[in-house]
Scaffold this active site. Structure first.
Site, PDB file in Angstrom:
ATOM      1  N   GLY A   1       0.836  -1.194   0.000  1.00 57.34           N
ATOM      2  CA  GLY A   1       0.000   0.000   0.000  1.00 57.34           C
ATOM      3  C   GLY A   1       0.867   1.238   0.000  1.00 57.34           C
ATOM      4  O   GLY A   1       2.001   1.223  -0.488  1.00 57.34           O
ATOM      5  N   SER A   2       0.342   2.291   0.582  1.00 56.95           N
ATOM      6  CA  SER A   2       1.033   3.579   0.499  1.00 56.95           C
ATOM      7  C   SER A   2       2.144   3.692   1.550  1.00 56.95           C
ATOM      8  O   SER A   2       2.123   3.016   2.582  1.00 56.95           O
ATOM      9  CB  SER A   2       0.021   4.708   0.699  1.00 56.95           C
ATOM     10  OG  SER A   2      -0.564   4.586   1.977  1.00 56.95           O
TER      11      SER A   2
ATOM     12  N   CYS B   1       2.214   0.471  -8.882  1.00 61.43           N
ATOM     13  CA  CYS B   1       3.389   0.857  -8.094  1.00 61.43           C
ATOM     14  C   CYS B   1       4.635   0.882  -8.975  1.00 61.43           C
ATOM     15  O   CYS B   1       5.630   1.496  -8.632  1.00 61.43           O
ATOM     16  CB  CYS B   1       3.566  -0.094  -6.922  1.00 61.43           C
ATOM     17  SG  CYS B   1       3.609  -1.812  -7.432  1.00 61.43           S
TER      18      CYS B   1
ATOM     19  N   GLU C   1       5.537  -3.259   1.047  1.00 64.58           N
ATOM     20  CA  GLU C   1       5.762  -2.877  -0.358  1.00 64.58           C
ATOM     21  C   GLU C   1       4.949  -1.611  -0.576  1.00 64.58           C
ATOM     22  O   GLU C   1       3.725  -1.633  -0.459  1.00 64.58           O
ATOM     23  CB  GLU C   1       5.297  -3.980  -1.315  1.00 64.58           C
ATOM     24  CG  GLU C   1       6.160  -5.223  -1.287  1.00 64.58           C
ATOM     25  CD  GLU C   1       7.605  -4.994  -1.669  1.00 64.58           C
ATOM     26  OE1 GLU C   1       7.919  -3.943  -2.265  1.00 64.58           O
ATOM     27  OE2 GLU C   1       8.432  -5.848  -1.336  1.00 64.58           O
TER      28      GLU C   1
ATOM     29  N   VAL D   1       0.726   4.749   5.121  1.00 66.53           N
ATOM     30  CA  VAL D   1       0.151   3.661   5.927  1.00 66.53           C
ATOM     31  C   VAL D   1       1.251   2.671   6.311  1.00 66.53           C
ATOM     32  O   VAL D   1       1.246   2.127   7.425  1.00 66.53           O
ATOM     33  CB  VAL D   1      -1.014   2.968   5.173  1.00 66.53           C
ATOM     34  CG1 VAL D   1      -1.533   1.782   5.961  1.00 66.53           C
ATOM     35  CG2 VAL D   1      -2.141   3.966   4.921  1.00 66.53           C
ATOM     36  N   GLY D   2       2.216   2.486   5.432  1.00 66.57           N
ATOM     37  CA  GLY D   2       3.337   1.605   5.753  1.00 66.57           C
ATOM     38  C   GLY D   2       4.049   2.031   7.031  1.00 66.57           C
ATOM     39  O   GLY D   2       4.429   1.205   7.864  1.00 66.57           O
TER      40      GLY D   2
HETATM   41  P1  NAD Z   1      -3.343   2.410   1.175  1.00 64.16           P
HETATM   42  O1  NAD Z   1      -2.069   2.476   1.916  1.00 64.16           O
HETATM   43  O2  NAD Z   1      -4.293   3.516   1.308  1.00 64.16           O
HETATM   44  O3  NAD Z   1      -4.144   1.111   1.609  1.00 64.16           O
HETATM   45  C1  NAD Z   1      -3.575  -0.177   1.513  1.00 64.16           C
HETATM   46  C2  NAD Z   1      -4.297  -1.084   2.472  1.00 64.16           C
HETATM   47  O4  NAD Z   1      -4.006  -0.661   3.799  1.00 64.16           O
HETATM   48  C3  NAD Z   1      -5.815  -1.053   2.343  1.00 64.16           C
HETATM   49  O5  NAD Z   1      -6.321  -2.353   2.562  1.00 64.16           O
HETATM   50  C4  NAD Z   1      -6.210  -0.127   3.460  1.00 64.16           C
HETATM   51  O6  NAD Z   1      -7.527  -0.307   3.919  1.00 64.16           O
HETATM   52  C5  NAD Z   1      -5.207  -0.515   4.522  1.00 64.16           C
HETATM   53  N1  NAD Z   1      -4.996   0.470   5.590  1.00 64.16           N
HETATM   54  C6  NAD Z   1      -5.148   1.814   5.532  1.00 64.16           C
HETATM   55  N2  NAD Z   1      -4.878   2.356   6.744  1.00 64.16           N
HETATM   56  C7  NAD Z   1      -4.551   1.341   7.574  1.00 64.16           C
HETATM   57  C8  NAD Z   1      -4.173   1.260   8.938  1.00 64.16           C
HETATM   58  N3  NAD Z   1      -4.090   2.335   9.708  1.00 64.16           N
HETATM   59  N4  NAD Z   1      -3.907   0.056   9.454  1.00 64.16           N
HETATM   60  C9  NAD Z   1      -3.974  -1.060   8.684  1.00 64.16           C
HETATM   61  N5  NAD Z   1      -4.340  -1.054   7.394  1.00 64.16           N
HETATM   62  C10 NAD Z   1      -4.626   0.134   6.836  1.00 64.16           C
HETATM   63  O7  NAD Z   1      -2.964   2.122  -0.349  1.00 64.16           O
HETATM   64  P2  NAD Z   1      -3.943   1.974  -1.579  1.00 64.16           P
HETATM   65  O8  NAD Z   1      -4.458   3.338  -1.905  1.00 64.16           O
HETATM   66  O9  NAD Z   1      -4.920   0.863  -1.367  1.00 64.16           O
HETATM   67  O10 NAD Z   1      -2.938   1.476  -2.706  1.00 64.16           O
HETATM   68  C11 NAD Z   1      -2.139   2.338  -3.418  1.00 64.16           C
HETATM   69  C12 NAD Z   1      -0.729   2.341  -2.885  1.00 64.16           C
HETATM   70  O11 NAD Z   1      -0.220   1.022  -2.885  1.00 64.16           O
HETATM   71  C13 NAD Z   1       0.217   3.137  -3.736  1.00 64.16           C
HETATM   72  O12 NAD Z   1       1.081   3.882  -2.937  1.00 64.16           O
HETATM   73  C14 NAD Z   1       0.999   2.072  -4.483  1.00 64.16           C
HETATM   74  O13 NAD Z   1       2.267   2.463  -4.934  1.00 64.16           O
HETATM   75  C15 NAD Z   1       1.082   1.012  -3.465  1.00 64.16           C
HETATM   76  N6  NAD Z   1       1.361  -0.285  -4.081  1.00 64.16           N
HETATM   77  C16 NAD Z   1       2.615  -0.800  -3.927  1.00 64.16           C
HETATM   78  C17 NAD Z   1       2.941  -2.008  -4.514  1.00 64.16           C
HETATM   79  C18 NAD Z   1       4.310  -2.594  -4.330  1.00 64.16           C
HETATM   80  O14 NAD Z   1       4.459  -3.788  -4.492  1.00 64.16           O
HETATM   81  N7  NAD Z   1       5.317  -1.810  -3.977  1.00 64.16           N
HETATM   82  C19 NAD Z   1       1.987  -2.705  -5.257  1.00 64.16           C
HETATM   83  C20 NAD Z   1       0.723  -2.152  -5.407  1.00 64.16           C
HETATM   84  C21 NAD Z   1       0.426  -0.931  -4.795  1.00 64.16           C
END
Ligand code: NAD
Length: 483
Positions: A226-227, A282, A248, A230-231
């Site tokens: 994810g982002s 990503c 990731e 949040v990471g």
């Molecule tokens: P996001 O970080 O908003 O959400 C990802 C997941 O985390 C979702 O399931 C969300 O509900 C959950 N989440 C949000 N807040 C949380 C918390 N406080 N605790 C636990 N879980 C929580 O990301 P997104 O908008 O769903 O996806 C887009 C992002 O993902 C982009 O930054 C993209 O680059 C990244 N991404 C990375 C890869 C990679 O392999 N590097 C692959 C695909 C997407």
């Protein structure tokens, strides 16, 4: 009233008090269904059962585990047309990309089915006489999987498949924008011959059920895609409980187009890398770093390629670029287009909201020119169908520009020079490097991941996934003398 799709808690489909609508971004009048939101109590309930289920699964024979994974993978591949359409309907990627993603997800399961049988340890003689040492890997236990909406089935599968293959229980929190794909995969897993409660689906928001999951002290490992923002939250919560975690995250990938580039390779690589998946990858090429001597030629052809993209309903024949996944993402993209103009970019084409036959979150692909690497549009992940051309005067300047970023997932070079390609492979500060290929597009049997702010922890995919989903045990054995 559409059907309410339930969570899978402690091996049963469980109702909730809350549900959200899942809206088709290609046509917002199309409600795909309502998806239950898991509660903290349901998370607790499923964790209790998962603990026992994991022990049983760990003790289950390798061949049986292999059969389960194969069955999941084969069903996904066989149903990729149907499930790919569902994915495209809820996420907005063109049907072919949705079908391809589901098929690929199936391949993750069949790949890890084979890996089940390749769990081979090491042994050594002790430094003490008569003592042998046995080194083997054991499962982590309870694995929390948190996945994004942009590759809702593939990212989840490249985590769930190795987690199960190496003997763990899984608690999966998918993104709330794409619950239908998650539900469909869970339904397949729910029919397998596995211990009750080994696999759980907890749909809901990140702030609520996601946060509960990452803070739960009985979760042994969290795999997150994810982002970056949040990471960081996940890293903090995991540190508190000493939970193993892997991240990731976002990126700002660059494609370097050298003066000797074959434009027949460069243009499709740049356009596909920038606009595939509506730029919501990503691995997307959001910076095109182009040598000045080929710049004008490149821009002319890139402009034609950008204009040629057919934007449309994800399920319509001929669509090459679907809608943006959500209204919030579309608004953020449009804000970035305003910023690009303020920062001095020329928006040579696109970057506008489109009104098409269906009311959806459509945007024209944007080609930005005249950019420099200090602009915010070239430093922040936009996650938009937009890419910016940055002109450079030499290979050295190009490489330095590629590396001048907080992120480090993928980088690409288009060149006919073996020497430059080799130097680039060795000096790009990214986890993946592409030569004469788009920055997006990876295999499933080799490691995937990035550097800097793009990743944290051990690699995903291929054999490398074993590192995250297992822990090492070293046993010392003194057998005594038979005489
Ligand atoms: P996001 O970080 O908003 O959400 C990802 C997941 O985390 C979702 O399931 C969300 O509900 C959950 N989440 C949000 N807040 C949380 C918390 N406080 N605790 C636990 N879980 C929580 O990301 P997104 O908008 O769903 O996806 C887009 C992002 O993902 C982009 O930054 C993209 O680059 C990244 N991404 C990375 C890869 C990679 O392999 N590097 C692959 C695909 C997407």
């Amino acid at each position: 009233m559409s059907e309410i799709y339930r969570n899978f808690i402690a091996g049963e489909w469980a109702t909730s008090n809350n549900a959200i609508d899942n809206i088709n971004p290609s046509d917002i009048s199309d409600v795909i269904g309502q998806y239950a939101q898991a509660s903290a109590a349901q998370l607790q309930e499923t964790i209790e059962v998962a603990k026992q289920a994991q022990k049983e699964w760990q003790a289950t024979s390798l061949e049986k585990r292999q059969t389960v994974l194969n069955k999941i993978g084969e069903e996904m591949m066989a149903r990729s047309a149907e499930l790919g359409e569902l994915l495209a309907r809820e996420e907005g990627k063109p049907r072919a990309e949705g079908v391809g993603e589901v098929y690929r997800a199936g391949q993750f399961f069949t790949y890890y089915a084979a890996e089940v049988l390749r769990q081979i340890g090491e042994n050594a003689d002790s430094v003490r006489d008569g003592v042998e040492v046995d080194i083997r890997r054991e499962p982590m236990g309870l694995v929390g999987v948190i996945s994004p909406w942009n590759f809702p089935t593939a990212t989840a599968s490249w985590k769930i498949a190795p987690a199960l293959a190496y003997g763990n229980a899984v608690i999966w929190k998918p993104a709330n924008l794409t619950p239908a794909s998650a539900w469909a995969l869970t339904e397949i897993i729910s029919r397998q011959d596995i211990p009750k409660g080994l696999f759980s689906l907890v749909m809901g928001s990140g702030a609520e059920i996601g946060q509960n999951l990452i803070e739960h002290p009985e979760i042994n490992a969290i795999s997150f895609t994810g982002s970056y923002q949040v990471g960081k939250t996940i890293a903090r919560a995991s540190a508190e409980n000493f939970t193993k975690f892997q991240l990731e995250l976002g990126s700002k990938n660059a494609l370097l187009v050298m003066d000797d580039a074959d434009l027949d390779i460069a243009i499709p690589a740049a356009a596909g890398g920038a606009f595939g998946g509506t730029g919501q990858k990503c691995t997307a090429s959001s910076r095109l770093i182009v040598h000045e001597s080929i710049h004008d030629q490149f821009v002319e052809r890139m402009l034609d390629a950008t204009k040629a993209f057919k934007v449309g309903h994800a399920l319509a024949d001929g669509t090459q670029l679907g809608p943006v996944a959500s209204e919030a993402q579309l608004n953020a993209n449009l804000d970035y287009m305003k910023l690009a103009a303020e920062e001095g970019c020329e928006i040579a084409y696109g970057g506008e909201r489109l009104s098409l036959e269906h009311d959806g979150f459509y945007m024209s692909p944007a080609l930005l020119l005249g950019g420099n690497n200090q602009m915010r549009v070239n430093r922040e992940e936009m996650f938009a169908p937009a890419t910016c051309v940055i002109k450079v005067g030499s290979y050295e300047e190009g490489l330095a520009t590629v590396n001048d970023t907080d992120y480090g997932l993928t980088a690409g070079i288009i060149t006919q020079s073996l020497a430059k390609a080799t130097h680039f492979r060795r000096h790009a500060e990214t986890g993946c490097v592409m030569v004469n290929l788009p920055t997006a597009g990876t295999d499933y049997h080799v490691p995937f991941g990035g550097r800097k702010n793009s990743s944290y922890g051990s690699r995903e995919q291929g054999k490398y996934a074993e590192e995250f989903y297992t822990q090492v045990k070293t046993s010392y054995i003194f057998s005594g003398s038979p005489f």
